[in-house]
Design a protein around this motif. Structure first.
Motif, PDB file in Angstrom:
ATOM      1  N   ALA A  97       0.821  -1.215   0.000  1.00  9.89           N
ATOM      2  CA  ALA A  97       0.000   0.000   0.000  1.00  9.89           C
ATOM      3  C   ALA A  97       0.855   1.264   0.000  1.00  9.89           C
ATOM      4  O   ALA A  97       0.384   2.332  -0.377  1.00  9.89           O
ATOM      5  N   TYR A  98       2.103   1.153   0.408  1.00  7.23           N
ATOM      6  CA  TYR A  98       2.993   2.317   0.431  1.00  7.23           C
ATOM      7  C   TYR A  98       3.621   2.607  -0.924  1.00  7.23           C
ATOM      8  O   TYR A  98       4.361   3.579  -1.066  1.00  7.23           O
ATOM      9  N   ILE A  99       3.364   1.768  -1.917  1.00  9.87           N
ATOM     10  CA  ILE A  99       4.009   1.904  -3.224  1.00  9.87           C
ATOM     11  C   ILE A  99       3.002   2.392  -4.254  1.00  9.87           C
ATOM     12  O   ILE A  99       1.916   1.827  -4.407  1.00  9.87           O
ATOM     13  N   THR A 100       3.388   3.449  -4.975  1.00 15.22           N
ATOM     14  CA  THR A 100       2.588   3.967  -6.076  1.00 15.22           C
ATOM     15  C   THR A 100       3.283   3.595  -7.373  1.00 15.22           C
ATOM     16  O   THR A 100       4.463   3.897  -7.567  1.00 15.22           O
ATOM     17  N   LEU A 101       2.552   2.940  -8.250  1.00 19.63           N
ATOM     18  CA  LEU A 101       3.097   2.518  -9.539  1.00 19.63           C
ATOM     19  C   LEU A 101       3.087   3.682 -10.516  1.00 19.63           C
ATOM     20  O   LEU A 101       2.370   4.669 -10.307  1.00 19.63           O
ATOM     21  N   SER A 102       3.852   3.563 -11.605  1.00 21.38           N
ATOM     22  CA  SER A 102       3.782   4.580 -12.646  1.00 21.38           C
ATOM     23  C   SER A 102       2.335   4.625 -13.131  1.00 21.38           C
ATOM     24  O   SER A 102       1.686   3.598 -13.277  1.00 21.38           O
ATOM     25  N   GLY A 103       1.808   5.794 -13.332  1.00 24.39           N
ATOM     26  CA  GLY A 103       0.406   5.938 -13.689  1.00 24.39           C
ATOM     27  C   GLY A 103      -0.467   6.240 -12.484  1.00 24.39           C
ATOM     28  O   GLY A 103      -1.645   6.512 -12.621  1.00 24.39           O
ATOM     29  N   GLY A 104       0.117   6.149 -11.265  1.00 23.19           N
ATOM     30  CA  GLY A 104      -0.587   6.561 -10.063  1.00 23.19           C
ATOM     31  C   GLY A 104      -1.345   5.488  -9.307  1.00 23.19           C
ATOM     32  O   GLY A 104      -1.883   5.753  -8.245  1.00 23.19           O
ATOM     33  N   GLN A 105      -1.414   4.262  -9.806  1.00 23.60           N
ATOM     34  CA  GLN A 105      -2.147   3.210  -9.109  1.00 23.60           C
ATOM     35  C   GLN A 105      -1.362   2.695  -7.911  1.00 23.60           C
ATOM     36  O   GLN A 105      -0.146   2.558  -7.954  1.00 23.60           O
ATOM     37  N   ASN A 106      -2.084   2.390  -6.846  1.00 24.42           N
ATOM     38  CA  ASN A 106      -1.477   1.803  -5.661  1.00 24.42           C
ATOM     39  C   ASN A 106      -1.181   0.330  -5.918  1.00 24.42           C
ATOM     40  O   ASN A 106      -1.974  -0.372  -6.530  1.00 24.42           O
ATOM     41  N   ALA A 107      -0.046  -0.173  -5.427  1.00 30.82           N
ATOM     42  CA  ALA A 107       0.382  -1.553  -5.689  1.00 30.82           C
ATOM     43  C   ALA A 107      -0.298  -2.585  -4.800  1.00 30.82           C
ATOM     44  O   ALA A 107      -0.195  -3.784  -5.074  1.00 30.82           O
ATOM     45  N   ASN A 108      -0.993  -2.162  -3.775  1.00 30.19           N
ATOM     46  CA  ASN A 108      -1.572  -3.133  -2.842  1.00 30.19           C
ATOM     47  C   ASN A 108      -2.699  -3.932  -3.487  1.00 30.19           C
ATOM     48  O   ASN A 108      -3.621  -3.383  -4.058  1.00 30.19           O
ATOM     49  N   ASP A 109      -2.604  -5.258  -3.390  1.00 27.40           N
ATOM     50  CA  ASP A 109      -3.627  -6.194  -3.853  1.00 27.40           C
ATOM     51  C   ASP A 109      -3.917  -6.130  -5.355  1.00 27.40           C
ATOM     52  O   ASP A 109      -5.007  -6.497  -5.787  1.00 27.40           O
ATOM     53  N   VAL A 110      -2.942  -5.701  -6.158  1.00 30.84           N
ATOM     54  CA  VAL A 110      -3.158  -5.678  -7.614  1.00 30.84           C
ATOM     55  C   VAL A 110      -1.993  -6.264  -8.410  1.00 30.84           C
ATOM     56  O   VAL A 110      -2.082  -6.365  -9.628  1.00 30.84           O
ATOM     57  N   MET A 111      -0.925  -6.664  -7.768  1.00 28.79           N
ATOM     58  CA  MET A 111       0.249  -7.139  -8.499  1.00 28.79           C
ATOM     59  C   MET A 111       0.027  -8.582  -8.969  1.00 28.79           C
ATOM     60  O   MET A 111      -0.697  -9.346  -8.340  1.00 28.79           O
ATOM     61  N   GLY A 113       2.745 -10.859 -10.592  1.00 23.76           N
ATOM     62  CA  GLY A 113       3.842 -11.811 -10.727  1.00 23.76           C
ATOM     63  C   GLY A 113       5.153 -11.211 -10.263  1.00 23.76           C
ATOM     64  O   GLY A 113       5.259  -9.998 -10.073  1.00 23.76           O
ATOM     65  N   HIS A 114       6.160 -12.062 -10.087  1.00 23.63           N
ATOM     66  CA  HIS A 114       7.478 -11.554  -9.700  1.00 23.63           C
ATOM     67  C   HIS A 114       8.569 -12.348 -10.409  1.00 23.63           C
ATOM     68  O   HIS A 114       8.360 -13.478 -10.836  1.00 23.63           O
ATOM     69  N   ARG A 115       9.714 -11.704 -10.528  1.00 25.77           N
ATOM     70  CA  ARG A 115      10.853 -12.294 -11.226  1.00 25.77           C
ATOM     71  C   ARG A 115      12.133 -11.940 -10.484  1.00 25.77           C
ATOM     72  O   ARG A 115      12.391 -10.775 -10.198  1.00 25.77           O
ATOM     73  N   PHE A 116      12.926 -12.963 -10.177  1.00 24.89           N
ATOM     74  CA  PHE A 116      14.231 -12.695  -9.577  1.00 24.89           C
ATOM     75  C   PHE A 116      15.092 -12.009 -10.628  1.00 24.89           C
ATOM     76  O   PHE A 116      15.275 -12.527 -11.725  1.00 24.89           O
ATOM     77  N   GLY A 117      15.593 -10.827 -10.310  1.00 25.49           N
ATOM     78  CA  GLY A 117      16.446 -10.093 -11.239  1.00 25.49           C
ATOM     79  C   GLY A 117      16.109  -8.619 -11.263  1.00 25.49           C
ATOM     80  O   GLY A 117      15.165  -8.150 -10.627  1.00 25.49           O
ATOM     81  N   ASN A 118      16.873  -7.891 -12.035  1.00 28.13           N
ATOM     82  CA  ASN A 118      16.800  -6.431 -12.084  1.00 28.13           C
ATOM     83  C   ASN A 118      16.152  -5.950 -13.382  1.00 28.13           C
ATOM     84  O   ASN A 118      16.440  -4.868 -13.847  1.00 28.13           O
ATOM     85  N   GLN A 119      15.276  -6.755 -13.984  1.00 25.36           N
ATOM     86  CA  GLN A 119      14.708  -6.448 -15.289  1.00 25.36           C
ATOM     87  C   GLN A 119      13.758  -5.252 -15.276  1.00 25.36           C
ATOM     88  O   GLN A 119      13.661  -4.516 -16.249  1.00 25.36           O
ATOM     89  N   CYS A 120      13.071  -5.047 -14.217  1.00 20.33           N
ATOM     90  CA  CYS A 120      12.084  -3.982 -14.087  1.00 20.33           C
ATOM     91  C   CYS A 120      12.777  -2.616 -14.065  1.00 20.33           C
ATOM     92  O   CYS A 120      13.830  -2.456 -13.466  1.00 20.33           O
ATOM     93  N   SER A 121      12.130  -1.635 -14.687  1.00 18.82           N
ATOM     94  CA  SER A 121      12.702  -0.289 -14.683  1.00 18.82           C
ATOM     95  C   SER A 121      12.174   0.565 -13.530  1.00 18.82           C
ATOM     96  O   SER A 121      12.517   1.729 -13.413  1.00 18.82           O
ATOM     97  N   GLY A 122      11.344  -0.014 -12.672  1.00 19.16           N
ATOM     98  CA  GLY A 122      10.756   0.717 -11.561  1.00 19.16           C
ATOM     99  C   GLY A 122      11.703   0.975 -10.409  1.00 19.16           C
ATOM    100  O   GLY A 122      12.861   0.556 -10.404  1.00 19.16           O
ATOM    101  N   THR A 123      11.189   1.656  -9.413  1.00 14.75           N
ATOM    102  CA  THR A 123      11.942   2.044  -8.221  1.00 14.75           C
ATOM    103  C   THR A 123      12.296   0.829  -7.375  1.00 14.75           C
ATOM    104  O   THR A 123      11.543  -0.123  -7.296  1.00 14.75           O
ATOM    105  N   VAL A 124      13.455   0.903  -6.703  1.00 14.17           N
ATOM    106  CA  VAL A 124      13.876  -0.147  -5.780  1.00 14.17           C
ATOM    107  C   VAL A 124      13.425   0.246  -4.370  1.00 14.17           C
ATOM    108  O   VAL A 124      13.662   1.370  -3.926  1.00 14.17           O
TER     109      VAL A 124
END
Length: 127
Positions: A97-111, A113-124
Motif C-alpha cells: 500500500a505504500y508503493i505507487t506505480l507509474s500511472g498513479g495506481q497503488n500496488a496493494n492487492d493488484v500485483m 507476478g514476480h521475477r528474480f532479477g533487475n529487469q524492471c525499470s521501476g523504483t527499488v
C-alpha cells in the motif's frame, strides 16, 4: 551469514510472499520466479491464489526477499508486464500500500507476478 532483520523463517535465497502487510496472513516461501500469481496458491490453501483479481483481500500485500545478491522485480500484470517495482536484494516491502506505480495506481492487492532479477525499470524499495 545472519538472517535478515525482517520476517522470520524464510528460506535463504527465496522470496516469501504474504497475503497481508507486515509479513502476516497466508505465506508462500518460493525459490522460483512466478510469471502469473493467478496460477499459484498459498500452501495449505489450494483454493486461494496469490492473485485472484484486483483488490482481493488475499492477494500478495508484502514480500520478503532473502536472496542476498538478487533483486526481485514485482509486476502489475502476469508474464512480467505492466508497471513494476523492485525489492532490494536481502530487502523487503512490508506493505504494498505504500508503493505507487507509474500511472498513479497503488500496488496493494493488484500485483500479478514476480521475477528474480533487475529487469524492471521501476523504483527499488526496502522498508
Amino acid at each position: 551469514m545472519a538472517a535478515p532483520a525482517q520476517a522470520a523463517s524464510c528460506t535463504p535465497d527465496n522470496a516469501c510472499l504474504y497475503s497481508d502487510s507486515d509479513f502476516t496472513g497466508y505465506k508462500r516461501d518460493d525459490y522460483n520466479s512466478l510469471h502469473n500469481w493467478e496460477n499459484v496458491t498459498y500452501p495449505g490453501s489450494p483454493s486461494i491464489p496469490l492473485y485472484a483479481g484486483d483488490n482481493y483481500i488475499f492477494n500478495v500485500s508484502s514480500l520478503d526477499n532473502w536472496d542476498v545478491d538478487t533483486r526481485i522485480s514485482v509486476y502489475r500484470a502476469p508474464y512480467f508486464m505492466g508497471p513494476c517495482f523492485k525489492i532490494a536484494n536481502y530487502g523487503s516491502v512490508t506493505n504494498f500500500a505504500y508503493i505507487t506505480l507509474s500511472g498513479g495506481q497503488n500496488a496493494n492487492d493488484v500485483m500479478g507476478g514476480h521475477r528474480f532479477g533487475n529487469q524492471c525499470s521501476g523504483t527499488v524499495y526496502d522498508s
